[in-house]
Motif scaffolding. Structure first.
Motif, PDB file in Angstrom:
ATOM      1  N   ASP A 228      47.737  38.782  37.549  1.00  0.00           N
ATOM      2  CA  ASP A 228      46.520  38.011  37.775  1.00  0.00           C
ATOM      3  C   ASP A 228      46.827  36.540  38.002  1.00  0.00           C
ATOM      4  OD1 ASP A 228      44.029  36.509  37.098  1.00  0.00           O
ATOM      5  OD2 ASP A 228      43.286  38.531  36.764  1.00  0.00           O
ATOM      6  N   VAL A 229      46.118  35.931  38.950  1.00  0.00           N
ATOM      7  CA  VAL A 229      46.326  34.510  39.226  1.00  0.00           C
ATOM      8  C   VAL A 229      46.042  33.676  37.978  1.00  0.00           C
ATOM      9  CG1 VAL A 229      43.973  34.128  40.097  1.00  0.00           C
ATOM     10  CG2 VAL A 229      45.805  32.612  40.816  1.00  0.00           C
ATOM     11  N   LEU A 230      45.103  34.112  37.135  1.00  0.00           N
ATOM     12  CA  LEU A 230      44.769  33.341  35.943  1.00  0.00           C
ATOM     13  C   LEU A 230      45.937  33.363  34.959  1.00  0.00           C
ATOM     14  CD1 LEU A 230      41.077  34.571  35.493  1.00  0.00           C
ATOM     15  CD2 LEU A 230      41.874  32.507  36.642  1.00  0.00           C
ATOM     16  N   THR A 231      46.538  34.542  34.786  1.00  0.00           N
ATOM     17  CA  THR A 231      47.704  34.641  33.908  1.00  0.00           C
ATOM     18  C   THR A 231      48.855  33.799  34.441  1.00  0.00           C
ATOM     19  OG1 THR A 231      47.032  36.924  33.543  1.00  0.00           O
ATOM     20  CG2 THR A 231      49.175  36.279  32.695  1.00  0.00           C
ATOM     21  N   LYS A 232      49.070  33.909  35.761  1.00  0.00           N
ATOM     22  CA  LYS A 232      50.179  33.161  36.357  1.00  0.00           C
ATOM     23  C   LYS A 232      49.958  31.658  36.230  1.00  0.00           C
ATOM     24  CE  LYS A 232      51.473  36.674  39.744  1.00  0.00           C
ATOM     25  NZ  LYS A 232      51.143  37.114  41.105  1.00  0.00           N
ATOM     26  N   THR A 233      48.715  31.226  36.436  1.00  0.00           N
ATOM     27  CA  THR A 233      48.419  29.800  36.339  1.00  0.00           C
ATOM     28  C   THR A 233      48.576  29.323  34.899  1.00  0.00           C
ATOM     29  OG1 THR A 233      46.844  30.133  38.125  1.00  0.00           O
ATOM     30  CG2 THR A 233      46.744  28.039  36.980  1.00  0.00           C
ATOM     31  N   LEU A 234      48.140  30.147  33.963  1.00  0.00           N
ATOM     32  CA  LEU A 234      48.283  29.798  32.544  1.00  0.00           C
ATOM     33  C   LEU A 234      49.737  29.471  32.214  1.00  0.00           C
ATOM     34  CD1 LEU A 234      46.429  30.251  29.728  1.00  0.00           C
ATOM     35  CD2 LEU A 234      48.149  32.004  29.395  1.00  0.00           C
TER      36      LEU A 234
ATOM     37  N   TYR B  40      40.122  40.791  44.417  1.00  0.00           N
ATOM     38  CA  TYR B  40      41.019  41.566  43.565  1.00  0.00           C
ATOM     39  C   TYR B  40      42.372  41.719  44.224  1.00  0.00           C
ATOM     40  CZ  TYR B  40      37.133  42.658  40.517  1.00  0.00           C
ATOM     41  OH  TYR B  40      36.089  42.557  39.647  1.00  0.00           O
ATOM     42  N   GLN B  41      43.384  41.708  43.377  1.00  0.00           N
ATOM     43  CA  GLN B  41      44.768  41.772  43.802  1.00  0.00           C
ATOM     44  C   GLN B  41      45.083  43.116  44.428  1.00  0.00           C
ATOM     45  OE1 GLN B  41      47.742  40.061  44.510  1.00  0.00           O
ATOM     46  NE2 GLN B  41      47.506  39.151  42.505  1.00  0.00           N
ATOM     47  N   ALA B  42      44.700  44.170  43.741  1.00  0.00           N
ATOM     48  CA  ALA B  42      45.113  45.498  44.186  1.00  0.00           C
ATOM     49  C   ALA B  42      44.039  46.492  43.828  1.00  0.00           C
ATOM     50  CB  ALA B  42      46.450  45.860  43.556  1.00  0.00           C
ATOM     51  N   ALA B  43      44.422  47.728  43.863  1.00  0.00           N
ATOM     52  CA  ALA B  43      43.443  48.796  43.815  1.00  0.00           C
ATOM     53  C   ALA B  43      42.633  48.859  42.531  1.00  0.00           C
ATOM     54  CB  ALA B  43      44.169  50.112  44.030  1.00  0.00           C
ATOM     55  N   GLY B  44      43.248  48.556  41.402  1.00  0.00           N
ATOM     56  CA  GLY B  44      42.602  48.846  40.135  1.00  0.00           C
ATOM     57  C   GLY B  44      41.471  47.906  39.737  1.00  0.00           C
ATOM     58  N   LYS B  45      41.245  46.837  40.513  1.00  0.00           N
ATOM     59  CA  LYS B  45      40.210  45.865  40.169  1.00  0.00           C
ATOM     60  C   LYS B  45      40.413  45.312  38.772  1.00  0.00           C
ATOM     61  CE  LYS B  45      36.502  46.563  43.217  1.00  0.00           C
ATOM     62  NZ  LYS B  45      35.094  46.285  43.358  1.00  0.00           N
ATOM     63  N   GLN B  46      41.644  44.970  38.438  1.00  0.00           N
ATOM     64  CA  GLN B  46      41.914  44.437  37.112  1.00  0.00           C
ATOM     65  C   GLN B  46      42.648  43.109  37.192  1.00  0.00           C
ATOM     66  OE1 GLN B  46      41.170  45.735  33.886  1.00  0.00           O
ATOM     67  NE2 GLN B  46      39.779  47.090  34.958  1.00  0.00           N
ATOM     68  N   ALA B  47      42.953  42.666  38.402  1.00  0.00           N
ATOM     69  CA  ALA B  47      43.681  41.412  38.538  1.00  0.00           C
ATOM     70  C   ALA B  47      43.131  40.643  39.734  1.00  0.00           C
ATOM     71  CB  ALA B  47      45.169  41.680  38.729  1.00  0.00           C
ATOM     72  N   ILE B  48      42.926  39.341  39.521  1.00  0.00           N
ATOM     73  CA  ILE B  48      42.403  38.487  40.581  1.00  0.00           C
ATOM     74  C   ILE B  48      43.574  37.919  41.366  1.00  0.00           C
ATOM     75  CG2 ILE B  48      41.078  36.381  41.023  1.00  0.00           C
ATOM     76  CD1 ILE B  48      39.598  36.952  38.381  1.00  0.00           C
ATOM     77  N   SER B  49      43.467  37.900  42.692  1.00  0.00           N
ATOM     78  CA  SER B  49      44.569  37.373  43.500  1.00  0.00           C
ATOM     79  C   SER B  49      44.421  35.866  43.671  1.00  0.00           C
ATOM     80  CB  SER B  49      44.642  38.098  44.838  1.00  0.00           C
ATOM     81  OG  SER B  49      43.584  37.707  45.668  1.00  0.00           O
ATOM     82  N   ASN B  50      45.266  35.282  44.516  1.00  0.00           N
ATOM     83  CA  ASN B  50      45.429  33.840  44.434  1.00  0.00           C
ATOM     84  C   ASN B  50      45.054  33.001  45.644  1.00  0.00           C
ATOM     85  OD1 ASN B  50      47.384  35.098  45.789  1.00  0.00           O
ATOM     86  ND2 ASN B  50      49.078  33.921  44.949  1.00  0.00           N
ATOM     87  N   PRO B  51      43.812  33.053  46.112  1.00  0.00           N
ATOM     88  CA  PRO B  51      43.429  32.021  47.068  1.00  0.00           C
ATOM     89  C   PRO B  51      43.673  30.647  46.443  1.00  0.00           C
ATOM     90  CG  PRO B  51      41.726  33.701  46.933  1.00  0.00           C
ATOM     91  CD  PRO B  51      42.712  33.983  45.839  1.00  0.00           C
ATOM     92  N   ALA B  52      44.163  29.705  47.257  1.00  0.00           N
ATOM     93  CA  ALA B  52      44.559  28.383  46.753  1.00  0.00           C
ATOM     94  C   ALA B  52      43.446  27.712  45.947  1.00  0.00           C
ATOM     95  CB  ALA B  52      44.968  27.500  47.927  1.00  0.00           C
ATOM     96  N   GLU B  53      42.190  27.876  46.392  1.00  0.00           N
ATOM     97  CA  GLU B  53      41.079  27.192  45.724  1.00  0.00           C
ATOM     98  C   GLU B  53      40.927  27.672  44.285  1.00  0.00           C
ATOM     99  OE1 GLU B  53      40.906  29.024  48.418  1.00  0.00           O
ATOM    100  OE2 GLU B  53      40.334  27.723  50.098  1.00  0.00           O
TER     101      GLU B  53
END
Lengths: 502, 502
Positions: A383-389, A418-431
């Protein structure tokens, strides 16, 4: 030229039910544990929607019963709007059928959720789904299953039966694993209570109530409004669709009518930029012209930001109240970023940093993620949120309560990338990445400030304690020296320190 | 009784195209990088199928071209069977349409792969897909896109055009990110070359050939045969389906006719266990009886293991040959487990441990995973193979070449139990977990043995070197003492050590 080759290719189409019967893992039904959790989640989210839709505070009761090993009976009861009777069979017995919500923040996946639970139940236990719904005061109970090859409902029973109030109860029997799924389900409900502070959520397991949480606020949030699409979100398919029925419109009228943030003046500017005749009729546009319109709309900078009334963020008081109710932290702080935009979709990110003994002690805060009021429990590392954290140097921030801490972060948008199929991770648009980074840093600074204050106040209290002891001694000595009543002098000195001190 | 409530619920169904247009991340098209990689993967797998289907060794050429930023033209050319012309429009322009393969090991997801690339291409660049196919010597070229709302193909152009040979070329223009996707694509092709040692795979980027790998063997593997389902895989839906058209069969005949591993004797035993009349007609069975048949078939222990001729493992020589060709390891060892069974599905796990400078130096071996000859590049941490690998104490095993090592593990089955939506991680039925654990341990022991041998041979070589030096000296001294030619004596001594030594 090569000679004829025999192939045993034999082509055919399959129904959406058949597709998800074969690929059930795509919808979160890959194994008994996932399926148990996903069934609860789909039914609870349906119930929350059904209540909010009529402005009723949701009371959702989940009952789990493990009658024999590998089988779970799951029943979810709500006080929502109930379902229009004509729609019950298709809503539960036809994959890719559902209630339309227009363009606004919503939970779940249109047309897939609840039918997957029916499909999975009948495959694994051969049991029909039971739906007892009351809509406008008349109750009705159905038992149905899905004709998988033809993707249509088969109603087995259907009879009138009144309920105490409007609402729906759905019960399915599935091949599941209650013991393994239960911790996830409890986490899910606890976090759903945070994301839906106006709801009461109850969990019964084998007739024992093991969770009863919320509501934490008395009022329902305003329903997000349905909006027109923003021009920067207009892929060619969207442009084509919004043109249907508007063949006799001028380009000008079409733009104003079809998109938000486009008035007379903006429409003129866009058309001037395109170099087309503003009076040109939509019906006369060539395919290349349509493609060009999409590409110009997507890249045109001067539109106003998309309307955020189609969003429903949790809000400061409700979110802090819910976290208070569920975790009882000693310190918490709320902030938010947005409304902002990613590719024409409005979004808001809300965050709370909280510390207290309910949270694990860690160098980095525990992270609880939500998207459109749904807790995300899986795939955290993508998830982009986890990665940003992880990009924030948390060690630089002092944290109150000895680093027992957590961050709650709630993303909402008319479209969640969503990053992938499971709808459990948000992907990373720059904004989204930069907004969440700024938000994390603000949370860190706020906590740090509080930690310093805590530190300062500890120091102050120590100095006051020391002063008090000294003054009491001085009072006693002076009294002795002057023949005054030593005990009374000491009490007087002590009284100086009573009451509120910082 | 509560009064009427207004809801703005408005129900409708959507087409499968529309569903995947909205939920493209489900099929691996969630962002430009994923989409670029997924497009290559779907087209390459289609090509491999088309070649193997007619027993031709695949030669698949992938061409990537980045004409402008954010756009990639992807073209994949094969020497396969070509497509029957009637089927081209639906095969490319209708989601959930495809060629049936019956029950046997296969790549990909029926009816989704290649249409997703068409759908994604037209959404992001408004370009149709180009298909040039030659089937039985007559070539034909199509340009088409998908009517998303109605899930049907719209053929824009269709004309005769001959090719050099039978086969198909597909070209799409998509919104993609070539720079980010390229490393993944190269990994994917390199590993596909390992899983398909009989194929030649070529990658051109902007007209430059950057990869040309395989074939590593001259012969094609035998095509897996189509088998009847095994009774232990019979959920109620399968029982119901296999009964269609057999209403006039006796229970006995039905079982023998519909399932593998069920002969007269076994059928009798099952029916005796059920307590039903063997002459009972299928058409007379009640729903409860059908459910009971499914549950008995699933749990009945005495069926023979499922037929493994419907599998196509890579095989010792091809797999070792391909790893040799791609990585040139100094040491490699192959073993396998199976055919075994999970819930009525046959499976085989093959493994190779290899060491050499091409692999990273690590405490644990690098793991390359394959399922049904498809490399799995994502979600490694969720995979049962990765988890099982971590259960082995690798430090106990000595490894040749200083722990520069890797394990290649190839799982094949008529049904791969994928963990979740992305089809990149295998879940953990107990049978697969224990088979892979045993396999890993055997690989570890084999490598350890080789390391010891290497060690021993190093010691031996050192002793031989020492002996040689001593003998040369002795020869020289003795010659000097006896007046013999010292130089010749030394040469004679040296010659004793020439030739093959261990």
């Amino acid at each position: 030229m090569s000679g004829p080759e025999s192939t045993h290719l034999d082509f055919s189409s399959i129904s959406p039910s058949e597709f998800f019967y074969r690929n059930r893992q795509m919808a979160g039904f890959g194994n008994p544990t996932h399926a148990t959790y996903s069934t609860v989640r789909e039914l609870v989210e349906n119930s929350l929607d059904a209540c909010e839709d009529v402005g009723r505070r949701p009371r959702v009761e989940v009952s789990l019963e493990s009658t024999k090993s590998n089988e779970v009976i799951i029943s979810v009861k709500d006080n929502g709007s109930g379902l229009p009777y004509d729609e019950v069979p298709s809503a539960f017995g036809q994959v890719l059928y559902g209630s339309k919500y227009g363009l606004r923040q919503k939970r779940g996946t249109f047309g897939l959720g609840v039918t997957m639970t029916v499909l999975y139940g009948q495959i694994t236990t051969d049991s029909p789904v039971m739906i007892h719904t009351q809509h406008n005061g008349r109750g009705r109970e159905y038992r149905l299953h899905i004709d998988i090859e033809n993707n249509c409902p088969v109603v087995e029973e259907d009879e009138g039966r009144t309920r105490n109030e409007n609402g729906t109860t759905v019960a399915v029997r599935i091949g599941g694993d209650l013991a393994r799924a239960l911790p996830r389900i409890q986490d899910y409900l606890r976090l759903t209570s945070i994301a839906t502070p106006h709801a009461r959520l109850i969990l019964h397991v084998d007739n024992e109530t093991i969770l009863d949480t919320g509501p934490w606020v008395k009022t329902l949030p305003a329903q997000p409004t349905i909006s027109k699409p923003h021009p920067r979100s207009a892929d060619t398919e969207l442009v084509r669709r919004t043109m249907v029925g508007k063949e006799a419109y001028s380009l000008n009228e079409y733009l104003i009518e079809s998109f938000q943030q486009v008035g007379r003046k903006t429409a003129d500017e866009v058309i001037r930029f395109l170099g087309y005749d503003p009076k040109k009729l939509v019906g006369d546009l060539t395919r290349n012209e349509i493609a060009r319109i999409s590409s110009v709309l997507k890249s045109y900078d001067s539109f106003n930001r998309p309307d955020s009334s189609s969003l429903s963020p949790i809000g400061r008081e409700p979110l802090l109240g819910a976290i208070d109710g569920v975790y009882g932290p000693e310190y918490s702080f709320y902030t938010r970023r947005g409304p902002l935009e990613w590719e024409g979709h409005p979004f808001i990110i809300e965050g709370v940093i909280a510390s207290g003994s309910a949270f694990p002690k860690r160098e980095e805060p525990a992270l609880y993620r939500f998207a459109n009021r749904v807790p995300l429990l899986y795939d955290a590392s993508d998830d982009v949120l986890t990665k940003t954290l992880k990009k924030v140097s948390w060690s630089r921030y002092g944290i109150p309560n000895g680093r027992h801490w957590a961050i709650f972060i709630s993303f909402c948008s008319t479209r969640v990338p969503y990053q992938a199929a499971g709808k459990q991770a948000i992907s990373n648009p720059a904004e989204i990445e930069s907004a969440s980074l700024a938000l994390f840093r603000e949370l860190g600074r706020a906590a740090s400030k509080m930690a310093k204050k805590q530190q300062r106040s500890k120091k102050l209290q120590r100095r006051i304690r020391e002063m008090k002891t000294s003054l009491e001694m001085i009072a006693r000595f002076s009294a002795n020296l002057t023949g005054f009543d030593a005990e009374r002098a000491e009490i007087m000195a002590r009284e100086m320190f009573q009451g509120d001190w910082p």
